[in-house]
Write an enzyme that holds these catalytic residues in place. Structure first.
Site, PDB file in Angstrom:
ATOM      1  N   THR A  33     -48.177 -13.081 -27.606  1.00  0.00           N
ATOM      2  CA  THR A  33     -47.886 -14.106 -26.607  1.00  0.00           C
ATOM      3  C   THR A  33     -46.954 -13.550 -25.541  1.00  0.00           C
ATOM      4  O   THR A  33     -46.182 -12.613 -25.779  1.00  0.00           O
ATOM      5  CB  THR A  33     -47.229 -15.364 -27.221  1.00  0.00           C
ATOM      6  N   LYS A  39     -48.784 -11.467 -15.387  1.00  0.00           N
ATOM      7  CA  LYS A  39     -48.076 -10.191 -15.285  1.00  0.00           C
ATOM      8  C   LYS A  39     -48.735  -9.094 -16.118  1.00  0.00           C
ATOM      9  O   LYS A  39     -48.452  -7.919 -15.944  1.00  0.00           O
ATOM     10  CB  LYS A  39     -46.623 -10.364 -15.754  1.00  0.00           C
ATOM     11  N   ASP A  52     -44.662 -20.182 -23.915  1.00  0.00           N
ATOM     12  CA  ASP A  52     -43.208 -20.189 -23.791  1.00  0.00           C
ATOM     13  C   ASP A  52     -42.685 -20.873 -25.046  1.00  0.00           C
ATOM     14  O   ASP A  52     -42.859 -22.088 -25.218  1.00  0.00           O
ATOM     15  CB  ASP A  52     -42.769 -20.949 -22.538  1.00  0.00           C
ATOM     16  N   TYR A 144     -25.548 -14.020 -29.688  1.00  0.00           N
ATOM     17  CA  TYR A 144     -26.744 -13.379 -30.238  1.00  0.00           C
ATOM     18  C   TYR A 144     -26.675 -13.354 -31.762  1.00  0.00           C
ATOM     19  O   TYR A 144     -27.637 -13.726 -32.451  1.00  0.00           O
ATOM     20  CB  TYR A 144     -26.873 -11.962 -29.680  1.00  0.00           C
ATOM     21  N   LYS A 148     -29.382 -15.373 -34.331  1.00  0.00           N
ATOM     22  CA  LYS A 148     -30.193 -14.645 -35.308  1.00  0.00           C
ATOM     23  C   LYS A 148     -29.778 -14.982 -36.738  1.00  0.00           C
ATOM     24  O   LYS A 148     -30.623 -15.061 -37.648  1.00  0.00           O
ATOM     25  CB  LYS A 148     -30.093 -13.145 -35.059  1.00  0.00           C
TER      26      LYS A 148
END
Length: 269
Positions: A33, A39, A52, A144, A148
């Protein structure tokens, strides 16, 4: 047996592309995906779908298209993610929310859309790509790490909730690998009058150097294939340099303040 159908979010570059290319070469039917399909009009490694992960309707549309093409989904690999660095005090809330939307809520959106088909099949495998950073609060990478780490924990819950349906769930936490993640990462700017100017500036350079010197992302792809071929995957897997994996063990055995000292010392290298 027919080839397994694999869906990889964030499959157009980096670790996701490496996983998709490797699995394709090993006989799997792979779909990746990307948020902007235009692009990648010349992308030939495997088929890409527009998705998305932050938008449930976009996720639903892509899953429906996949099932229309293949009528099943055997392996979901939640790989799409964004990096983010900066002092917590100086990181804009909209960037914090975007990181959690992409790294945590996004995978949940894709899981929710995939589970009905996997239940119908009475089988399926979900691999959530997390990070070794998710096992520890790293300075100037706290957002971050938290996003995670949250994905690691919720995978533990999901395993128990879906076990009766024949669905397996696991996490794979990579260390540093040579990808383009640094280019897409949000960096809180280093401000001239910031009290964090020197400490954050030094760590930011170190972070980028670690990524540039990282391993070949095909190592992650090989680990993914091993997991797919296991009858009963474990809850957590790690892949990366020895010291990166060993750092998780050290956190378990060292006093908290000792471990904190080691992280600070490593960050200032």
């Amino acid at each position: 047996m027919d080839s397994k159908i694999v869906l990889i979010t964030g499959g157009s570059s980096g670790i996701g592309k490496a996983i998709g290319t490797y699995l394709s070469k090993n006989g799997f039917i792979v779909y990746g995906t990307t948020r902007n399909l235009k692009k990648y009009s010349d992308f030939k490694d495997f088929e890409l779908l527009e998705m998305d992960v932050r938008q449930p309707e976009s996720v639903k549309k892509a899953i429906e298209l996949l099932l229309k093409k293949e009528s099943r989904l055997d392996v979901l690999i939640n790989n799409a993610g964004v990096g983010i660095t900066g002092p917590l005090e100086e990181t804009p809330n909209n960037e914090i929310l975007n990181a959690f939307d992409t790294n945590f809520i996004g995978p949940l959106n894709v899981i929710k859309a995939s589970l009905p088909q996997m239940r119908k099949q009475k089988c399926g495998l979900i691999i959530n790509i997390t990070s070794i950073a998710g096992y520890m609060g790293l300075p100037f990478r706290g957002i971050y790490s938290a996003s995670k780490g949250a994905l690691e924990l919720i995978t533990e819950s999901l395993r128990m909730e879906t076990k009766d349906f024949g669905i397996e769930c696991t996490c794979l936490a990579p260390g540093d690998f040579a990808t383009n993640i640094a280019a897409g990462r949000y960096h809180a700017p280093i401000k001239e009058n910031s009290p964090y100017k020197e400490s954050y500036g030094a760590i930011l350079n170190s972070i980028d150097e670690d990524v540039d010197k990282g391993g070949n992302p095909e190592e992650v792809a090989k680990k993914v294939l091993q997991i797919i071929n296991m009858k009963k995957p474990k809850v957590h897997y790690k892949v990366g340099a020895f010291m990166q994996k060993f750092s998780i063990i050290l956190k378990r055995v060292l006093p908290d303040t000792w471990y904190e000292h080691l992280l600070i010392k490593h960050s200032k290298k």
